[in-house]
Design an enzyme around this catalytic site. Structure first.
Site, short mmCIF file in Angstrom:
data_model
loop_
_atom_site.label_atom_id
_atom_site.label_comp_id
_atom_site.label_asym_id
_atom_site.label_seq_id
_atom_site.Cartn_x
_atom_site.Cartn_y
_atom_site.Cartn_z
N SER A 1 0.92 -1.15 -0.03
CA SER A 1 -0.01 0.04 0.04
C SER A 1 0.88 1.20 0.03
CB SER A 1 -0.88 -0.10 1.11
OG SER A 1 -2.05 -0.73 1.22
N GLU B 1 -0.61 18.84 -6.32
CA GLU B 1 -2.28 18.74 -7.04
C GLU B 1 -2.97 17.70 -6.52
OE1 GLU B 1 1.34 20.05 -9.25
OE2 GLU B 1 0.95 18.35 -8.30
N SER B 2 -2.76 17.17 -5.03
CA SER B 2 -3.66 16.20 -4.37
C SER B 2 -2.51 14.83 -4.13
CB SER B 2 -4.74 16.03 -4.87
OG SER B 2 -5.50 15.31 -4.25
N HIS C 1 -3.24 0.23 -3.53
CA HIS C 1 -3.19 -0.84 -2.81
C HIS C 1 -3.17 -2.11 -3.62
CE1 HIS C 1 -4.54 1.67 0.53
NE2 HIS C 1 -5.34 2.12 -0.52
N CYS D 1 -5.61 18.15 -9.18
CA CYS D 1 -6.65 19.33 -9.30
C CYS D 1 -6.06 20.32 -10.18
CB CYS D 1 -7.17 19.96 -7.97
SG CYS D 1 -5.84 20.01 -6.78
N HIS E 1 21.79 -15.24 18.75
CA HIS E 1 22.79 -16.22 18.66
C HIS E 1 23.77 -16.69 19.94
CE1 HIS E 1 22.14 -14.86 14.22
NE2 HIS E 1 21.83 -16.13 14.28
N ASP F 1 21.91 -18.15 8.05
CA ASP F 1 22.77 -16.98 8.13
C ASP F 1 24.02 -17.12 8.78
OD1 ASP F 1 20.37 -16.11 11.00
OD2 ASP F 1 22.31 -17.54 10.93
N GLU G 1 21.68 -26.75 6.28
CA GLU G 1 20.70 -25.76 5.59
C GLU G 1 20.02 -26.08 4.67
OE1 GLU G 1 18.22 -22.85 4.94
OE2 GLU G 1 19.33 -22.57 6.70
N ASP H 1 17.82 -31.09 3.51
CA ASP H 1 16.74 -30.81 4.46
C ASP H 1 17.57 -31.58 5.51
OD1 ASP H 1 13.09 -32.01 4.28
OD2 ASP H 1 14.60 -31.30 5.91
N ASP I 1 9.82 -20.67 11.66
CA ASP I 1 8.64 -21.17 12.61
C ASP I 1 8.47 -22.25 11.98
OD1 ASP I 1 7.87 -17.69 12.52
OD2 ASP I 1 9.00 -19.00 14.05
N1 SAM Z 1 16.51 -16.94 13.98
C1 SAM Z 1 15.38 -17.37 13.19
C2 SAM Z 1 14.29 -17.58 13.70
O1 SAM Z 1 14.17 -17.79 15.03
O2 SAM Z 1 13.11 -17.84 13.23
C3 SAM Z 1 16.06 -18.40 12.30
C4 SAM Z 1 17.08 -18.11 11.53
S1 SAM Z 1 17.80 -19.39 10.53
C5 SAM Z 1 17.97 -18.35 9.07
C6 SAM Z 1 16.52 -20.24 10.02
C7 SAM Z 1 16.88 -21.31 8.74
O3 SAM Z 1 16.29 -22.63 8.84
C8 SAM Z 1 16.41 -20.55 7.42
O4 SAM Z 1 17.44 -20.22 6.79
C9 SAM Z 1 15.67 -21.78 6.77
O5 SAM Z 1 15.77 -21.90 5.47
C10 SAM Z 1 16.20 -23.14 7.50
N2 SAM Z 1 15.38 -24.27 7.39
C11 SAM Z 1 14.10 -24.18 7.61
N3 SAM Z 1 13.51 -25.77 7.41
C12 SAM Z 1 14.66 -26.42 7.16
C13 SAM Z 1 14.83 -27.86 6.94
N4 SAM Z 1 13.80 -28.73 7.06
N5 SAM Z 1 16.07 -28.23 7.15
C14 SAM Z 1 17.21 -27.39 7.23
N6 SAM Z 1 17.09 -26.06 7.26
C15 SAM Z 1 16.10 -25.63 7.27
#
Ligand code: SAM
Length: 437
Positions: free
Chosen positions: A55, A62-63, A68, A83, A204, A228, A248, A279, A301
């Site tokens: 947004s 002129e306004s 959005h 205007c 960290h 990170d 990661e 993974d 999360d």
């Molecule tokens: N400090 C942050 C938080 O509390 O939300 C977390 C930071 S760190 C960057 C989280 C990392 O977990 C992300 O880079 C994400 O890609 C990674 N991640 C998520 N699912 C994952 C998985 N199944 N296996 C490995 N890494 C994973």
């Protein structure tokens, strides 16, 4: 007499979802649209929301022009209100239609302020005119761009420079880096703030030094997530550590962090750090038993790629891969922001590690929803985060490696939980979410 203003209400359909979700592109297009129409720009404010949508408004002499967007519907709704004779809003219309690649549109022009309904009064009050004439005519254009992370009830907005430094839709999530004015460069995954230059140290330091200063002889560590690089950076301060395996799932997170968060991602160049793009669930399933003294689950999360990291099966695998004296530490969500997940996580850990071996602790991270965040210290063999802490060793560590949040006293205080958090932990909850798997 003409009406006081022309108001064109515009609806653009089948737009490019990327274009109408990119706050910088939208801002630049709207500014150009005003300029091309001959308007004098005074200031602009744009907000981009998580997970989608922008947004914004540009105030012109002129306004105003306002927009959005609903990228998930490829739809943008725009108000072009001008205007005076000098500005032609239809020029803005044409420019924006192109910029947003709208396949089709509908629009209506309203004449605002019908002369036959208006009666001009003489507002010849000296001070009013003097006031107006006093303001210097030199218009300095004010620009503000905000990123807003929100859920249904809570939102956090960060003003930033306006440029999206890094933007990639990876196989797993949308990876963005902005440069916020209050917290510096900020990593955002799927619209959620992960880490910022100005407050990353809290997270960290607390997810690493608490277990590292309790474990008697820490040598081999596994980080699940942590793309990170911040957790690995802090772990490298502990001399006993020989090897850090960082698993990661998303290479884009590592790439973005190395490029724009070098102070956090410095660990990736250290020979002790073994970076594995995989993974975490697959990695832990294929991992041999009793491999690691410490396993840190530094994940996002429990949504998207991280959903599977919040399951009983995953934590059972972590337990299997810990050495007999091993410790698991996780980011275990917020008791105030995602209370249910926090409660269920504690119950799940107790089922796997035993009632007396699960110790949640708190820290305050300003850019995380509600600011109150939890970590959980789970020991395979009853190592206790307070009783087994060698305070002298912790004080010597912070002397050698000055920290910005962690101290030997904070180490102990972090486990002193407010009454409502204790109540949450002691309230038996039916594990309905993913944690029952
Ligand atoms: N400090 C942050 C938080 O509390 O939300 C977390 C930071 S760190 C960057 C989280 C990392 O977990 C992300 O880079 C994400 O890609 C990674 N991640 C998520 N699912 C994952 C998985 N199944 N296996 C490995 N890494 C994973």
């Amino acid at each position: 007499m003409q009406s006081l203003g022309r108001h064109i209400i515009v609806e653009f359909y089948n737009c490019s979802p990327e274009k109408i979700n990119n706050v910088s592109h939208i801002e630049q297009s709207m500014l150009k649209a005003a300029e091309l129409a001959g308007a004098t720009i005074i200031n602009s404010t744009f907000h981009h929301f998580s997970p989608f949508g922008v947004s914004g408004v540009i105030v012109i002499e002129e306004s105003h022009l306002a927009i959005h967007t609903w990228p998930e519907y490829q739809f943008a709704s725009i108000d072009l209100f001008t205007c005076g004779e000098l500005v032609n809003p239809w020029i803005s219309f044409d420019h924006l239609k192109n910029e947003f690649e709208a396949e089709h549109s509908s629009s209506i022009e309203l004449q605002r302020g019908q002369p036959h309904l208006l009666k001009k009064i003489t507002l010849d009050k000296p001070d009013v005119r003097d006031q107006a004439s006093k303001t210097d005519r030199q218009i300095t254009y004010q620009r503000s761009i905000w990123f807003t992370e929100r859920d249904d009830n809570i939102a956090l907005s960060l003003r930033h420079t306006g440029d999206i430094l890094y933007y990639k839709q990876s196989e797993y999530q949308k990876v963005e880096i902005i440069d916020s004015l209050a917290y510096g460069k900020t990593l955002i995954l799927d619209g959620m703030i992960m880490t910022t230059e100005k407050d990353e140290y809290v997270y960290h330091e607390m997810i690493t030094h608490i277990p590292s200063l309790v474990h008697p002889k820490l040598e081999k560590v596994l980080i699940i997530g942590g793309g990170d690089g911040g957790a690995a950076r802090e772990l490298l301060k502990h001399d006993t550590i020989q090897q850090i395996d960082l698993v990661e799932i998303d290479a884009c997170v590592i790439e973005a962090s190395k490029q724009f968060l070098p102070g956090i991602a410095s660990s990736f160049s250290d020979p002790k750090v073994n970076t594995i793009v995989d993974d975490g669930i697959a990695f832990i399933n294929n991992c041999e038993s009793e491999q690691y003294d410490l396993i840190i689950v530094d994940s996002t999360d429990p949504v998207g790629p991280a959903e599977g990291l919040f399951t009983k099966t995953f934590y059972q695998q972590v337990h299997r891969c810990l050495t007999p004296n091993g410790i698991m530490v996780t980011q275990s969500e917020s008791p105030t922001f995602n209370t249910h997940v926090f409660q269920e996580i504690q119950q799940c850990y107790k089922q796997i590690f035993g009632n007396n071996n699960v110790h949640p602790y708190l820290a305050y991270i300003p850019t995380y929803p509600s600011g109150m965040w939890s970590f959980s210290f789970c020991s395979k063999n009853s190592l206790h985060p307070i009783h087994d802490l060698d305070k002298q060793k912790a004080m010597a560590f912070t002397k050698q490696h000055p920290c910005k949040y962690y101290t030997a006293d904070i180490h102990q205080a972090a486990f002193v939980l407010p009454q409502f958090v204790q109540n949450l932990i002691n309230t038996k909850k039916k594990m309905k979410n993913i944690l029952s798997n």
